[in-house]
Design a protein around this motif. Structure first.
Motif, PDB file in Angstrom:
ATOM      1  N   SER A 289      -5.607   0.638 -16.744  1.00 35.30           N
ATOM      2  CA  SER A 289      -4.302   0.152 -16.299  1.00 35.30           C
ATOM      3  C   SER A 289      -4.209   0.259 -14.784  1.00 35.30           C
ATOM      4  O   SER A 289      -4.990   0.977 -14.145  1.00 35.30           O
ATOM      5  N   GLY A 290      -3.223  -0.447 -14.230  1.00 35.12           N
ATOM      6  CA  GLY A 290      -2.974  -0.320 -12.808  1.00 35.12           C
ATOM      7  C   GLY A 290      -2.559   1.086 -12.434  1.00 35.12           C
ATOM      8  O   GLY A 290      -2.935   1.593 -11.370  1.00 35.12           O
ATOM      9  N   ASP A 324      -0.426  -4.834 -10.862  1.00 38.17           N
ATOM     10  CA  ASP A 324       0.272  -3.551 -10.904  1.00 38.17           C
ATOM     11  C   ASP A 324      -0.113  -2.692  -9.696  1.00 38.17           C
ATOM     12  O   ASP A 324       0.732  -2.039  -9.077  1.00 38.17           O
ATOM     13  N   LEU A 325      -1.382  -2.723  -9.340  1.00 38.23           N
ATOM     14  CA  LEU A 325      -1.856  -1.937  -8.212  1.00 38.23           C
ATOM     15  C   LEU A 325      -1.208  -2.408  -6.910  1.00 38.23           C
ATOM     16  O   LEU A 325      -0.763  -1.586  -6.088  1.00 38.23           O
ATOM     17  N   ALA A 326      -1.132  -3.712  -6.713  1.00 35.96           N
ATOM     18  CA  ALA A 326      -0.491  -4.246  -5.508  1.00 35.96           C
ATOM     19  C   ALA A 326       0.978  -3.829  -5.439  1.00 35.96           C
ATOM     20  O   ALA A 326       1.477  -3.443  -4.372  1.00 35.96           O
ATOM     21  N   ALA A 327       1.664  -3.889  -6.579  1.00 42.65           N
ATOM     22  CA  ALA A 327       3.077  -3.501  -6.604  1.00 42.65           C
ATOM     23  C   ALA A 327       3.245  -2.022  -6.286  1.00 42.65           C
ATOM     24  O   ALA A 327       4.169  -1.631  -5.546  1.00 42.65           O
ATOM     25  N   ARG A 328       2.373  -1.171  -6.807  1.00 46.10           N
ATOM     26  CA  ARG A 328       2.469   0.266  -6.560  1.00 46.10           C
ATOM     27  C   ARG A 328       2.167   0.611  -5.100  1.00 46.10           C
ATOM     28  O   ARG A 328       2.805   1.487  -4.510  1.00 46.10           O
ATOM     29  N   LEU A 329       1.183  -0.072  -4.533  1.00 47.17           N
ATOM     30  CA  LEU A 329       0.876   0.161  -3.118  1.00 47.17           C
ATOM     31  C   LEU A 329       2.082  -0.165  -2.242  1.00 47.17           C
ATOM     32  O   LEU A 329       2.471   0.630  -1.367  1.00 47.17           O
ATOM     33  N   ALA A 331       5.261  -0.428  -3.130  1.00 45.28           N
ATOM     34  CA  ALA A 331       6.406   0.432  -3.437  1.00 45.28           C
ATOM     35  C   ALA A 331       6.310   1.768  -2.709  1.00 45.28           C
ATOM     36  O   ALA A 331       7.329   2.371  -2.345  1.00 45.28           O
ATOM     37  N   ASP A 332       5.073   2.227  -2.488  1.00 42.19           N
ATOM     38  CA  ASP A 332       4.885   3.503  -1.808  1.00 42.19           C
ATOM     39  C   ASP A 332       4.663   3.344  -0.302  1.00 42.19           C
ATOM     40  O   ASP A 332       4.326   4.317   0.390  1.00 42.19           O
ATOM     41  N   GLY A 333       4.838   2.130   0.189  1.00 40.75           N
ATOM     42  CA  GLY A 333       4.779   1.913   1.624  1.00 40.75           C
ATOM     43  C   GLY A 333       3.398   1.730   2.212  1.00 40.75           C
ATOM     44  O   GLY A 333       3.232   1.801   3.436  1.00 40.75           O
ATOM     45  N   PHE A 334       2.408   1.472   1.371  1.00 36.73           N
ATOM     46  CA  PHE A 334       1.050   1.257   1.870  1.00 36.73           C
ATOM     47  C   PHE A 334       0.815  -0.229   2.093  1.00 36.73           C
ATOM     48  O   PHE A 334       1.195  -1.060   1.269  1.00 36.73           O
ATOM     49  N   SER A 335       0.155  -0.566   3.197  1.00 39.38           N
ATOM     50  CA  SER A 335      -0.174  -1.965   3.464  1.00 39.38           C
ATOM     51  C   SER A 335      -1.632  -2.281   3.173  1.00 39.38           C
ATOM     52  O   SER A 335      -2.027  -3.451   3.197  1.00 39.38           O
ATOM     53  N   THR A 336      -2.429  -1.242   2.885  1.00 37.69           N
ATOM     54  CA  THR A 336      -3.825  -1.434   2.483  1.00 37.69           C
ATOM     55  C   THR A 336      -4.186  -0.399   1.427  1.00 37.69           C
ATOM     56  O   THR A 336      -3.537   0.654   1.323  1.00 37.69           O
TER      57      THR A 336
END
Length: 345
Positions: A289-290, A324-329, A331-336
């Motif tokens: 899963s993501g 899902d991974l892109a959304a979580r990144l 949401a937590d303020g990560f750009s990479t």
């Protein structure tokens, strides 16, 4: 192991090895459309390689490099084929692949069945452009000098793969895991370093989950000492959790899939603690899963690989993990992806 959404239920009703073979054939001939372009937030740097996303295919599905064109269209950031040995070998007697459906797991004792290095190299020479492809190296079962087999693979595949993985962690070749001991590992990695000479191809090392934290720490230091570019954590396990329900739970071989999650995560944590970001890590084992992919990245992995989850989820899993991974990144303020690596430690 089956890897197709169309007819997936039919394939899962077949003998696992027959289903696996049919999936490879389908990937060779099916006119698959290209995967959609990846979200820019997923672009990842790994050992000098640029990946459009950090979700890779683990070795074992395409042992002979037959289906790289089909696999390149499923949305993976990188595809690892093999394991390949210098000489062709049939592997262990059938049955040697078992689907533990109740446990969302697989047990295999394939034994590095493959068509050999020359056939493999010829196929890599015709690999699809634009796909990061890795080659997983093994040793022949009857070879007296296993390190020499890895050196032969490295030399033969020069210029044909984007990276090479030295697999010293399969439980299905007698004596192979002994190469993870420090003395044997120093000999192997030293000989590989000599063979690399001016070859810029990154070399990864794949280890077992059935190691103590202290053993993993020694492997990390050996890898750093000999210029290994990344560590893949981890292979299948010989452990049999008490939670297994399938009638196949006591079959010999390596266990992968959902029950490997805790052990693979613990091995990753040990490698991350030992490496302190000096050595890139790739997480494998129980990633389905993501959320799990993100957890491994935050635990210290720069990228992840999947395989057994595809048997139960189909290839659509790749896209679901990436979204899902892109959304979580974000949401937590990560750009990479790189910004998230190791942030949970």
């Amino acid at each position: 192991m089956a890897m197709t959404d169309i007819g997936g239920a039919v394939l899962r009703g077949l003998d696992p090895e027959t289903a696996h073979r049919l999936a490879i054939l389908a990937l060779k001939v099916a006119p698959l459309p290209p995967a959609p372009a990846d979200d820019p937030v997923l672009e990842t740097r790994l050992a000098g390689l640029t990946l459009s996303n950090p979700v890779g295919l683990a070795a074992g599905l395409d042992k002979n490099g037959e289906a790289l064109h089909g696999l390149s269209r499923l949305g993976f950031g990188f595809v690892e084929c093999g394991s390949v040995t210098p000489r062709p070998q049939p592997g262990n007697p059938r049955p040697r692949l078992f689907r533990l459906s109740e446990d969302r797991a697989v047990i295999n004792r394939m034994g590095f069945n493959n068509e050999g290095l020359e056939t493999f190299a010829a196929r890599l020479a015709r690999r699809p452009a634009g796909t990061v492809v890795g080659a997983n190296l093994g040793a022949n079962k009857d070879t007296e000098d296993k390190a020499a087999d890895y050196v032969a693979g490295l030399r033969r595949l020069r210029g044909l793969a984007d990276y090479v993985t030295v697999n010293v962690s399969s439980p299905n070749t007698p004596g192979l895991r002994d190469l993870q001991g420090r003395a044997a590992l120093d000999d192997l990695l030293g000989r590989l370093a000599e063979a690399r000479e001016d070859d810029p191809t990154p070399v990864f090392l794949k280890i077992a989950p059935d190691l103590t934290a202290a053993e993993i720490a020694l492997i990390v230091e050996a890898a750093l000492d000999h210029g290994i570019d990344a560590l893949i954590v981890s292979n299948t396990t010989l452990d049999r959790p008490a939670s297994l329900k399938s009638r196949h739970r006591d079959e010999a071989g390596g266990l992968s899939g959902a029950p490997l999650k805790a052990r693979a995560s613990a091995a990753l944590a040990a490698a991350a603690e030992a490496s302190q970001k000096r050595l890139p890590l790739i997480a494998v084992g129980g990633i389905d899963s993501g959320a799990e992919a993100y957890a491994r990245i935050r635990a210290g992995a720069s990228a992840v690989q999947i395989y057994s989850a595809l048997v139960f989820e189909g290839p659509g899993l790749v896209g679901r993990i990436k979204r899902d991974l892109a959304a979580r990144l974000r949401a937590d303020g990560f750009s990479t992806v790189g910004q998230a690596v190791g942030t949970a430690r």
